[in-house]
Design an enzyme around this catalytic site. Sequence first.
Site, PDB file in Angstrom:
ATOM      1  N   SER A 120     -73.643  44.473   4.155  1.00 39.67           N
ATOM      2  CA  SER A 120     -72.743  45.281   3.339  1.00 39.67           C
ATOM      3  C   SER A 120     -71.337  45.189   3.910  1.00 39.67           C
ATOM      4  CB  SER A 120     -73.203  46.741   3.312  1.00 39.67           C
ATOM      5  OG  SER A 120     -72.362  47.522   2.500  1.00 39.67           O
ATOM      6  N   LYS A 172     -81.448  47.360   2.989  1.00 42.27           N
ATOM      7  CA  LYS A 172     -80.256  47.081   2.180  1.00 42.27           C
ATOM      8  C   LYS A 172     -80.505  47.425   0.713  1.00 42.27           C
ATOM      9  CE  LYS A 172     -76.155  45.348   1.197  1.00 42.27           C
ATOM     10  NZ  LYS A 172     -76.180  44.786  -0.134  1.00 42.27           N
ATOM     11  N   HIS A 175     -80.069  51.078   0.478  1.00 38.58           N
ATOM     12  CA  HIS A 175     -78.625  51.296   0.638  1.00 38.58           C
ATOM     13  C   HIS A 175     -77.919  51.125  -0.701  1.00 38.58           C
ATOM     14  CE1 HIS A 175     -74.642  49.356   1.031  1.00 38.58           C
ATOM     15  NE2 HIS A 175     -74.449  50.067   2.122  1.00 38.58           N
ATOM     16  N   ASN A 176     -78.244  50.053  -1.411  1.00 39.18           N
ATOM     17  CA  ASN A 176     -77.590  49.802  -2.697  1.00 39.18           C
ATOM     18  C   ASN A 176     -78.012  50.810  -3.760  1.00 39.18           C
ATOM     19  OD1 ASN A 176     -76.541  47.603  -1.360  1.00 39.18           O
ATOM     20  ND2 ASN A 176     -76.852  46.197  -3.058  1.00 39.18           N
ATOM     21  N   GLU A 179     -75.963  53.734  -3.189  1.00 40.48           N
ATOM     22  CA  GLU A 179     -74.616  53.409  -3.661  1.00 40.48           C
ATOM     23  C   GLU A 179     -74.491  53.617  -5.173  1.00 40.48           C
ATOM     24  OE1 GLU A 179     -72.270  49.235  -4.283  1.00 40.48           O
ATOM     25  OE2 GLU A 179     -73.243  49.529  -2.345  1.00 40.48           O
TER      26      GLU A 179
END
Length: 300
Positions: A120, A172, A175-176, A179
Site C-alpha cells: 500500500s 492487504k 486493508h482494501n 479502505e
Amino acid sequence: MELGMVGLGRMGANMAERLVRGGHTVVGFDPGAAAREQAAARGIGAAASLAELVAALPAPRTLWLMVPAGAVDATLAELRPLLAAGDTVVDGGNSNYKDTVRRAGELLAHDLHYVDSGTSGGVWGLQEGYSLMIGGEEAAVERLRPIFETLAPAAERGWGRVGPSGAGHFTKMIHNGIEYGMMQAYAEGFAILGRKAEFGLDLHQIAQIWRHGSVVRSWLLDLSADALGKNPDLQGIAPYVEDSGEGRWTVAEAIDLDVSAPVITASLMERLRSREKDSFADKLLAAMRNEFGGHAIRKE
C-alpha cells in the site's frame, strides 16, 4: 542487494527507484519498450526479456513481480524454468490470497521460495515509503529484510511478516476492504455538507479543519482536502467508481467466515451502483410506488 523487478508500470518503477535511491541494484523488465526506456532514465537497469533479467542477477536471485493479478500465473510459467533452487519470487501485486497459497506450494516443489507482499502507498510511496504486509517462510523473508526496510517508510516501521504464504495478500485484501468503507463514509459526509446550500459551506475549508486534531483525520482525508482544493465542485469527474476486486474478495471472505461486514459490503454495492446509467431497479421502484400509492413517476 540486487533484485529484478518484473513490471515497470508506475508503481513498479517507483518502487524500483526507491530501492536504487536506497543503494540497491535493480534490473527491471517490462514487455513495453517505452516503460523500459523510462526506467533506464531513472537509474533502473533494463532487460529486454525475462531470460536476460534472470541472467543479470547473482544467485540466489530475487524477482519482484509488479504485474496484474491475472498475469501472475503466465509470468511464473515463463519465469520458473529460468530459476534455480534457492531463488525467491516476491508477488507485490494484489493477487487473491488463495492463488498465492497455491503458487507458493507449486514453487516450493521446485525448491523456490514465494513471498507475498501486500503493498500500500500508491503514487506517494516513492517519497513516503510503502506499507508492506508480508507472507512467506521466515527465512526467506528475513533474507529480504534490507529490501523491505528500504521500501517501507522507515526500517523499523510500516512493514512486517504477518504470517505464512498467503497471509500478506489476505491482510492487504482486508486493508482494501476497510479502505472502501472509509472512502464511502467521507464521500457521503461531504455530500451531505455540500447539499446544505443555505450555509454555503466551504468543503475544502472543512476538510482542512478536520485534518488537525479531529478524530476523523487520516491520509484519505488529506487527499480529499487536496482534491477539493484543486477542484471544489469536482468538475469534469464522472460519478463512476471502479473497484480493484479486493473489496469483492473481502465481502466473499466475510460470508465464508460468517463475519458480519455491512459497511464494507454497502460501500462495494455503492461502487457498483455508480456505474448504472440506466437503472432498471430504480425504474421498478418508481413503478411500484406508483402502483401501491399513486406516487408520481418522472418521465425520461
